[in-house]
Motif scaffolding. Structure first.
Motif, PDB file in Angstrom:
ATOM      1  N   ASN A 156     -42.142 -32.290 -14.693  1.00  0.00           N
ATOM      2  CA  ASN A 156     -41.746 -32.440 -16.098  1.00  0.00           C
ATOM      3  C   ASN A 156     -42.302 -33.714 -16.712  1.00  0.00           C
ATOM      4  O   ASN A 156     -41.951 -34.072 -17.836  1.00  0.00           O
ATOM      5  N   GLY A 157     -43.148 -34.421 -15.970  1.00  0.00           N
ATOM      6  CA  GLY A 157     -43.733 -35.650 -16.490  1.00  0.00           C
ATOM      7  C   GLY A 157     -42.989 -36.899 -16.095  1.00  0.00           C
ATOM      8  O   GLY A 157     -43.511 -38.012 -16.285  1.00  0.00           O
ATOM      9  N   ASP A 158     -41.764 -36.768 -15.551  1.00  0.00           N
ATOM     10  CA  ASP A 158     -40.979 -37.917 -15.106  1.00  0.00           C
ATOM     11  C   ASP A 158     -40.814 -37.853 -13.593  1.00  0.00           C
ATOM     12  O   ASP A 158     -40.628 -36.775 -13.024  1.00  0.00           O
ATOM     13  N   LYS A 159     -40.829 -39.001 -12.955  1.00  0.00           N
ATOM     14  CA  LYS A 159     -40.639 -39.065 -11.512  1.00  0.00           C
ATOM     15  C   LYS A 159     -39.145 -39.038 -11.211  1.00  0.00           C
ATOM     16  O   LYS A 159     -38.450 -40.045 -11.348  1.00  0.00           O
ATOM     17  N   ASP A 160     -38.636 -37.863 -10.831  1.00  0.00           N
ATOM     18  CA  ASP A 160     -37.209 -37.703 -10.556  1.00  0.00           C
ATOM     19  C   ASP A 160     -36.886 -37.848  -9.080  1.00  0.00           C
ATOM     20  O   ASP A 160     -35.760 -38.196  -8.727  1.00  0.00           O
ATOM     21  N   CYS A 161     -37.848 -37.559  -8.193  1.00  0.00           N
ATOM     22  CA  CYS A 161     -37.646 -37.811  -6.766  1.00  0.00           C
ATOM     23  C   CYS A 161     -37.721 -39.320  -6.519  1.00  0.00           C
ATOM     24  O   CYS A 161     -38.477 -40.031  -7.205  1.00  0.00           O
ATOM     25  N   PRO A 162     -36.953 -39.824  -5.554  1.00  0.00           N
ATOM     26  CA  PRO A 162     -37.046 -41.257  -5.245  1.00  0.00           C
ATOM     27  C   PRO A 162     -38.463 -41.699  -4.906  1.00  0.00           C
ATOM     28  O   PRO A 162     -38.846 -42.831  -5.200  1.00  0.00           O
ATOM     29  N   ASP A 163     -39.248 -40.802  -4.296  1.00  0.00           N
ATOM     30  CA  ASP A 163     -40.632 -41.139  -3.946  1.00  0.00           C
ATOM     31  C   ASP A 163     -41.645 -40.614  -4.960  1.00  0.00           C
ATOM     32  O   ASP A 163     -42.857 -40.738  -4.767  1.00  0.00           O
ATOM     33  N   GLY A 164     -41.154 -40.000  -6.043  1.00  0.00           N
ATOM     34  CA  GLY A 164     -42.044 -39.499  -7.082  1.00  0.00           C
ATOM     35  C   GLY A 164     -42.843 -38.279  -6.699  1.00  0.00           C
ATOM     36  O   GLY A 164     -43.773 -37.872  -7.419  1.00  0.00           O
ATOM     37  N   SER A 165     -42.495 -37.632  -5.595  1.00  0.00           N
ATOM     38  CA  SER A 165     -43.294 -36.506  -5.100  1.00  0.00           C
ATOM     39  C   SER A 165     -43.165 -35.262  -5.972  1.00  0.00           C
ATOM     40  O   SER A 165     -43.942 -34.316  -5.801  1.00  0.00           O
ATOM     41  N   ASP A 166     -42.202 -35.224  -6.916  1.00  0.00           N
ATOM     42  CA  ASP A 166     -42.084 -34.061  -7.794  1.00  0.00           C
ATOM     43  C   ASP A 166     -43.183 -34.015  -8.837  1.00  0.00           C
ATOM     44  O   ASP A 166     -43.319 -33.011  -9.548  1.00  0.00           O
ATOM     45  N   GLU A 167     -43.964 -35.083  -8.943  1.00  0.00           N
ATOM     46  CA  GLU A 167     -45.056 -35.108  -9.919  1.00  0.00           C
ATOM     47  C   GLU A 167     -46.425 -35.078  -9.241  1.00  0.00           C
ATOM     48  O   GLU A 167     -47.439 -35.320  -9.887  1.00  0.00           O
ATOM     49  N   PHE A 168     -46.461 -34.782  -7.931  1.00  0.00           N
ATOM     50  CA  PHE A 168     -47.746 -34.686  -7.220  1.00  0.00           C
ATOM     51  C   PHE A 168     -48.351 -33.300  -7.446  1.00  0.00           C
ATOM     52  O   PHE A 168     -47.660 -32.287  -7.455  1.00  0.00           O
ATOM     53  N   ASN A 169     -49.704 -33.259  -7.629  1.00  0.00           N
ATOM     54  CA  ASN A 169     -50.465 -31.999  -7.698  1.00  0.00           C
ATOM     55  C   ASN A 169     -49.923 -31.059  -8.774  1.00  0.00           C
ATOM     56  O   ASN A 169     -49.861 -29.840  -8.579  1.00  0.00           O
ATOM     57  N   CYS A 170     -49.492 -31.607  -9.892  1.00  0.00           N
ATOM     58  CA  CYS A 170     -49.005 -30.770 -10.990  1.00  0.00           C
ATOM     59  C   CYS A 170     -50.185 -30.318 -11.847  1.00  0.00           C
ATOM     60  O   CYS A 170     -51.092 -31.110 -12.157  1.00  0.00           O
ATOM     61  N   THR A 171     -50.177 -29.051 -12.221  1.00  0.00           N
ATOM     62  CA  THR A 171     -51.221 -28.512 -13.097  1.00  0.00           C
ATOM     63  C   THR A 171     -50.841 -28.811 -14.534  1.00  0.00           C
ATOM     64  O   THR A 171     -49.833 -28.324 -15.044  1.00  0.00           O
ATOM     65  N   ARG A 172     -51.641 -29.647 -15.175  1.00  0.00           N
ATOM     66  CA  ARG A 172     -51.334 -30.057 -16.543  1.00  0.00           C
ATOM     67  C   ARG A 172     -51.781 -28.990 -17.540  1.00  0.00           C
ATOM     68  O   ARG A 172     -52.834 -28.373 -17.378  1.00  0.00           O
ATOM     69  N   PRO A 173     -51.023 -28.766 -18.596  1.00  0.00           N
ATOM     70  CA  PRO A 173     -51.461 -27.819 -19.629  1.00  0.00           C
ATOM     71  C   PRO A 173     -52.667 -28.370 -20.380  1.00  0.00           C
ATOM     72  O   PRO A 173     -52.927 -29.574 -20.377  1.00  0.00           O
ATOM     73  N   LYS A 174     -53.407 -27.460 -20.973  1.00  0.00           N
ATOM     74  CA  LYS A 174     -54.587 -27.875 -21.728  1.00  0.00           C
ATOM     75  C   LYS A 174     -54.172 -28.806 -22.861  1.00  0.00           C
ATOM     76  O   LYS A 174     -53.189 -28.566 -23.547  1.00  0.00           O
ATOM     77  N   PRO A 175     -54.946 -29.910 -23.054  1.00  0.00           N
ATOM     78  CA  PRO A 175     -54.565 -30.866 -24.099  1.00  0.00           C
ATOM     79  C   PRO A 175     -54.684 -30.239 -25.484  1.00  0.00           C
ATOM     80  O   PRO A 175     -55.549 -29.411 -25.749  1.00  0.00           O
ATOM     81  N   VAL A 176     -53.782 -30.637 -26.337  1.00  0.00           N
ATOM     82  CA  VAL A 176     -53.797 -30.198 -27.734  1.00  0.00           C
ATOM     83  C   VAL A 176     -54.263 -31.365 -28.581  1.00  0.00           C
ATOM     84  O   VAL A 176     -53.709 -32.463 -28.500  1.00  0.00           O
ATOM     85  N   CYS A 177     -55.266 -31.146 -29.386  1.00  0.00           N
ATOM     86  CA  CYS A 177     -55.826 -32.225 -30.196  1.00  0.00           C
ATOM     87  C   CYS A 177     -54.880 -32.608 -31.316  1.00  0.00           C
ATOM     88  O   CYS A 177     -54.211 -31.748 -31.918  1.00  0.00           O
TER      89      CYS A 177
END
Length: 642
Positions: A76-97
């Protein structure tokens, strides 16, 4: 050590619970080895118990350190796991200009608007250099179809809105309801076209540094909290801490009456409830000294002067007056582990948490009526509960979910204020004042605060890992107990014993209701209480009801007066008219002129401390039968004399 025999150790936990190593905390067995440290020392996740087989529920994400977080927090863009592993290898949506500063070349490629129509191709297929659109101002014609502002760009244009408005269909602007944001104003929010304004309730004034915030106009707020071995007070102005009650064995729940400066607290080791003046903590007295096991929650009705408490050992909610008299069990059914309790005598409601096998938050009238569940899902271990009397909301902490949440009094408009596996390791109690919530945490052994609308600005009020055993906490300030009308003040609401506030269901709801202490029952007039063990016996004829004790008094008086004078004549008359009396006397039809006086005398005796079961009146079924037999003999004698 060195004892001849090993003493028998009794576990405080029931069969469906896991006992932590501190021998005080019990957690559900389903929580053992689930990745969350529920015991204060994390013993429920010990390797020797779990052996590495730690798994999370299907709706959770397992961090690399084997802890579990809600699945919705993954990537979700925030590191909620103590080690931040919930934000590893996340597929980001295509950027919107950003249409205000960038041009979309397509395929997720954005370039600055300054590079458009500069006669230099920057997009792969020359999209930034269209021949027929460069230099054209589309806003000159009909404002581009925009209802408010039209902004021309090197290629094309876009519609924009004035401050306080938003686009609904890329062209049309409508007013923004700033009041839809719960934290837009501290208290009252008034939406206007293109803007809004904030107002404050009586006793509060807008902060000159921020006109959307409200501050109390009087008093200096403090925090009161139990710490097992003492009760402490912290000034919120300069964070000075003092002990106001010392040498407690296991002080847990507490509350106060600001008007009188009296504090009340429960001690789960002594199995008692005490009270003492807040400035003279050594002058303690026992309020409830028996028939109490474990009171984790306690609350004072500061308007009607009653004390309410939960008993986890007996699984009920009970009340008494502030002296410990007139005790009544108010709620006893479908309670597993009642813990925190909070009162709103202004509206006649009480709220409590239950952290049993079916955890929930419930409410009922302060007279026990209109009971209902207001929170039944996404709740596991609701330890603490408090009421925001200004915004009319309920706040609670969940030690299993690591959350602070709130909802309206009826359970609607529920929101998660703060989720944190760091600062909400094991929250136990919560309170609120102005724009803040304050809570105690067993694992952090500290008191924290955060913004009550969005959970931001988390701050430790005390040093972490230094405040041992922080238990129930309250803000000590007069506005936490606003003045209200005591509708029982006049003649005790016409009640013989307990007069309790009734819940405000509607504009025509009754203000109060009468109730009876344990051992008494309410008569059909819903005002008078009588002894529960002697039911009323209705008589025919005049329609006046007479209990066995009344009949016994009348029979004794009559027999004493006439026995010495007419006993011989009565016996002869009985022999002569026995057949006639046996055939015609079928019921006891008599008037009892002393019934009301006897009842009033009985109430006066009970009120002055005489036990209802004293020998002034029959208190057992056998005595009642003997009294009725004496009355029947007297009536037979009187009939024979006639």
């Amino acid at each position: 050590m060195g004892c001849a025999t090993t003493p028998k150790v009794t576990s405080p936990c029931i069969s469906t619970e896991f006992e932590c190593k501190d021998r005080m905390t019990c957690v559900h067995k389903a929580w053992v080895c689930d990745g969350d440290r529920d015991c204060p020392d994390g013993g429920d996740e010990a390797p020797e118990i779990c052996r590495g087989n730690i798994t999370c529920r299907a709706d959770q994400f397992q961090c690399k350190d084997h802890s579990c977080i809600p699945g919705a927090l993954y990537c979700n863009g925030d590191k909620d796991c103590p080690d931040g592993s919930d934000e590893f290898n996340c597929t980001r949506p295509k950027p919107v200009c950003d249409k205000k500063t960038e041009f979309d070349c397509g395929g997720g490629m954005c370039i600055p608007l300054s590079k458009v129509c500069d006669k230099k191709p920057d997009c792969p297929n020359f999209e930034d250099e269209p021949r027929d659109k460069c230099g054209e101002n589309e806003c000159e014609k009909n404002n581009g179809g925009c209802t408010q502002r039209c902004v021309d760009t090197p290629v094309g244009y876009y519609c924009d809105c004035d401050k306080g408005y938003k686009l609904t269909d890329n062209r049309t602007c409508e007013d923004i309801d700033e009041c839809a944001d719960p934290g837009a104003c501290s208290q009252m929010c008034i939406n206007e076209k293109g803007t809004f304004k904030c107002e404050c309730h009586a006793g509060y004034a807008r902060d000159p540094r921020d006109r959307t915030r409200c501050k109390a106009t009087e008093g200096h707020p403090s925090l009161l909290f139990a710490r097992r071995f003492d009760i402490r007070k912290i000034s919120l102005d300069h964070h000075e801490m003092v002990a106001i009650v010392n040498d407690t064995k296991s002080a847990t729940a507490l509350d106060y009456v600001f008007r009188t400066g009296m504090i009340f607290w429960s001690d789960v080791t002594d199995e008692k409830i005490y009270k003492a003046p807040i400035d003279e903590g050594t002058q303690r007295t026992v309020v409830i000294g028996d028939q109490l096991i474990t009171s984790d929650g306690l609350a004072v009705d500061w308007i009607y002067n009653h004390l309410y408490w939960t008993d986890t050992g007996k699984n009920h909610i009970e009340l008494s007056d502030l002296q410990g008299n007139m005790r009544k069990i108010l709620i006893r059914d479908k309670l597993e582990e009642p813990r925190a309790i909070a009162l709103n005598p202004l509206d006649g409601w009480m709220y409590w948490t239950d952290w049993g096998q079916v955890p929930k938050i419930e409410r009922a009238g302060l007279d026990g009526s209109h009971r209902q569940t207001i929170v039944s899902y996404d709740v596991k271990w609701p330890n603490g509960l408090t009421l925001d009397l200004v915004r009319k909301r309920v706040y609670w902490v969940d030690a299993k979910m690591n959350t602070i949440s709130s909802c309206n009094y009826d359970g609607s408009a529920r929101r998660v204020i703060l989720y944190s596996t760091d600062v909400l390791r094991h929250p136990f109690s919560i309170t609120t004042f102005e724009d803040w919530v304050y809570w105690t945490d067993w694992d952090k052994t500290a008191v924290y605060r955060a913004n009550k609308f969005n959970g931001k600005d988390v701050e430790a009020i005390t040093s972490t890992h230094t405040l041992q055993n922080p238990m129930v906490i309250h803000v000590y300030h007069p506005y936490r107990q606003p003045d209200g009308v005591n509708h029982c003040a006049a003649v005790n609401g016409h009640c013989s014993h307990l007069c309790l506030p009734a819940p405000r269901i509607g504009p025509h709801s009754p203000r109060v209701s009468c109730a009876c202490p344990n051992g008494l029952r309410l008569l059909p007039d819903n005002q008078m209480c009588v002894e529960d063990s002697v039911p009323e016996t209705p008589k025919t004829g005049t329609g006046i009801s007479s209990s066995g004790r009344d009949a016994g008094v009348v029979a004794g008086i009559v027999v004493a007066v006439i026995s010495g004078v007419i006993i011989l004549a009565a016996l002869i008359a009985v022999l002569m008219y026995r057949h006639y009396v046996h055939r015609n006397v079928t019921s006891m039809n008599f008037d009892n002129p002393v019934y009301r006086k006897t009842t009033e005398d009985q109430f006066a005796l009970e009120k002055n401390g005489y036990a209802p079961g004293s020998k002034l009146y029959p208190s057992t079924v056998g005595e009642e039968v003997r009294a009725l037999t004496a009355m029947e003999c007297t009536l037979n004698i009187q009939n024979s004399l006639r």
